[in-house]
Structure formats: C-alpha cells, structure tokens
Design a protein around this motif. Sequence first.
Motif, PDB file in Angstrom:
ATOM      1  N   ASP A 169      36.346 -23.168  -3.011  1.00  0.00           N
ATOM      2  CA  ASP A 169      35.849 -24.059  -4.058  1.00  0.00           C
ATOM      3  C   ASP A 169      36.149 -23.469  -5.435  1.00  0.00           C
ATOM      4  OD1 ASP A 169      34.857 -25.460  -1.953  1.00  0.00           O
ATOM      5  OD2 ASP A 169      32.748 -24.954  -2.283  1.00  0.00           O
ATOM      6  N   HIS A 198      31.969 -30.235  -4.807  1.00  0.00           N
ATOM      7  CA  HIS A 198      32.568 -29.923  -3.508  1.00  0.00           C
ATOM      8  C   HIS A 198      31.654 -30.294  -2.327  1.00  0.00           C
ATOM      9  CE1 HIS A 198      35.931 -27.763  -5.372  1.00  0.00           C
ATOM     10  NE2 HIS A 198      35.048 -27.202  -6.172  1.00  0.00           N
ATOM     11  N   GLN A 199      30.641 -31.114  -2.588  1.00  0.00           N
ATOM     12  CA  GLN A 199      29.747 -31.496  -1.495  1.00  0.00           C
ATOM     13  C   GLN A 199      30.470 -32.336  -0.449  1.00  0.00           C
ATOM     14  OE1 GLN A 199      26.775 -34.473  -2.206  1.00  0.00           O
ATOM     15  NE2 GLN A 199      25.425 -33.723  -0.597  1.00  0.00           N
ATOM     16  N   LYS A 201      33.637 -32.358   0.259  1.00  0.00           N
ATOM     17  CA  LYS A 201      34.546 -31.483   0.989  1.00  0.00           C
ATOM     18  C   LYS A 201      33.807 -30.682   2.049  1.00  0.00           C
ATOM     19  CE  LYS A 201      36.960 -27.110   0.235  1.00  0.00           C
ATOM     20  NZ  LYS A 201      37.391 -26.113  -0.779  1.00  0.00           N
ATOM     21  N   ASN A 202      32.725 -30.045   1.668  1.00  0.00           N
ATOM     22  CA  ASN A 202      32.021 -29.132   2.566  1.00  0.00           C
ATOM     23  C   ASN A 202      31.129 -29.835   3.590  1.00  0.00           C
ATOM     24  OD1 ASN A 202      33.071 -26.696   1.436  1.00  0.00           O
ATOM     25  ND2 ASN A 202      31.714 -26.965  -0.308  1.00  0.00           N
ATOM     26  N   ASP A 203      30.536 -30.954   3.199  1.00  0.00           N
ATOM     27  CA  ASP A 203      29.610 -31.647   4.102  1.00  0.00           C
ATOM     28  C   ASP A 203      30.275 -32.706   4.966  1.00  0.00           C
ATOM     29  OD1 ASP A 203      27.669 -30.081   3.026  1.00  0.00           O
ATOM     30  OD2 ASP A 203      26.607 -31.672   1.972  1.00  0.00           O
ATOM     31  N   MET A 206      35.204 -30.833   5.839  1.00  0.00           N
ATOM     32  CA  MET A 206      35.296 -29.624   6.646  1.00  0.00           C
ATOM     33  C   MET A 206      34.626 -29.795   8.007  1.00  0.00           C
ATOM     34  SD  MET A 206      37.174 -27.694   4.860  1.00  0.00           S
ATOM     35  CE  MET A 206      37.057 -26.191   5.850  1.00  0.00           C
ATOM     36  N   LYS A 207      33.538 -30.512   8.040  1.00  0.00           N
ATOM     37  CA  LYS A 207      32.818 -30.725   9.299  1.00  0.00           C
ATOM     38  C   LYS A 207      33.515 -31.753  10.191  1.00  0.00           C
ATOM     39  CE  LYS A 207      28.263 -29.489   7.458  1.00  0.00           C
ATOM     40  NZ  LYS A 207      26.888 -29.968   7.183  1.00  0.00           N
TER      41      LYS A 207
END
Length: 252
Positions: A169, A198-199, A201-203, A206-207
């Motif tokens: 990030d 980046h929420q 992207k990460n939540d 990526m998941k």
Amino acid sequence: MADTQELTAEQKTGLNQGFMKFFAKPFETKYEDKFVESEFWEAVEGFKAHGKELGLPEDPIEYMKKKGSFPNYEAVRDYLKAGPPAFAREGWVSEFVGETVDTKELIGRCEYLAGPKFLGDERVVVLDFWATWCGSCIEAAPVISDWAEKQTGKVAVVGINNDAIFGPDKPHDLEKVKTAVEAKKDVMRYTIVVDSDHQAKNDIFMKAGFMGVPCMVVVVDNKVTFVGDFEAKAFQDALDAAIEVTARPKEE
C-alpha cells in the motif's frame, strides 16, 4: 553475460513470439501429470533454431537470462510443469463467492473521480478493479461502458482504481489517475473511484483470490456471486443471472 549483444526491437519481438510459439502455447494445458519431458526438450531445440533465424549469435536463453526472465531451460521447464496459478485454471471459483459486501460503505470510502455518482440503490453492483498501467483494463472499458448504459437503473458498475494493486500500500498519485481517466472519458463512462485507503484492495481484491486485472466482482443484494476475468464466459453467465434477480422481489 556482459558480452551478450543488445537486441534490436525486431529481435526482441521475435524472441517473445518464439517463447509463445515453442513454450507458452504448446504447454498451456500440459502441466503437472500431463507434462512430457521429451516434448519440452524438443521445443528447446526449436526455440534455439528460432534464435538463429533471428540472427542471435548466442543461445536465446542468454537473452532471457539477461532480462531476468529465466536463468536456464531447467527453470523454464519447472515453470511450465507447475502450470498456471489456481485462479487461472479452468473451472476455478473464488472462495469469496457467497461473502457479504456492503457496497455502499465500500464505495463511500473511495474517492469519486468520474461518471454517475454511486448511490447504492441498485441491487446489482459490478466492481471493476483496474490500474492505469493495465492495457487490458483500458481495452475492456468501452465494452463495460456499453453494457452498463444498457442496464441503467438495474446495475451499477464501479471502476475501482488502485495502481498499487499488486504491491505494498502506498499513497495514490491522484493527478496521474485523473489525467488517465480524463483521456479515456469517452470509453470509461461508468463510475470511477480511487481506492483511497486501500480498503477495497485488502478487503475484497486480495481475499477474492483472482490475481489479475481487470478483476470483475459481481455483487447481488450485497452477496458476491462472481469473481474473475472480464473475458470469461462465467462472468457473462453471472451477469445474466444477476439481471434475472432484479426482475424478482428482493428477499428480506
């Protein structure tokens, strides 16, 4: 290695085409237990002959080694034998399908850039994860735009930009993204936002497990029904199923 001559643009293109011809295409479905060692080494000889036709004074693997692709043919073999990652294989379904996503909250945390404002009223939301450096993302934009306009009122399409989608990030270069979106405003005619914190992207990305862009995520009544490639038939099937849902009363 220092003596390896620099390639001309034509030779570079020819070398890439040769790799596709002798390795990538023939072995794209021949991995793991389908991989045949003798077929690979026959392909190596063909690749070497191709290098001579391009006017390369050395084995073409030396040029791939120089640019950091593969150090030797054994590495090429191991790469091909391992096959593509799980998400790139036929029949893959993301484990994220069925998960709940509050699209209104998610998009609310992003920075709006262009297109229709996302109000969160539509039952079907298509999230398009993209980056300014992704040529495939830009190529897909006009098709996505045409489809989104036909489904106005039923479906919301939101392009979520994150140029650091595959890396750590870091702060977004908003001016760069704004310039890219402005230049493509005629073909990117759906909602465009930047993944500010980046929420998304990460939540979500990526998941969801699909490590490619554009990455399409279909959400129906806040439930994920599809994750994957824009060009996949499964994506179109998921869209068709989503449209059918909008014709039925929403389940409480």
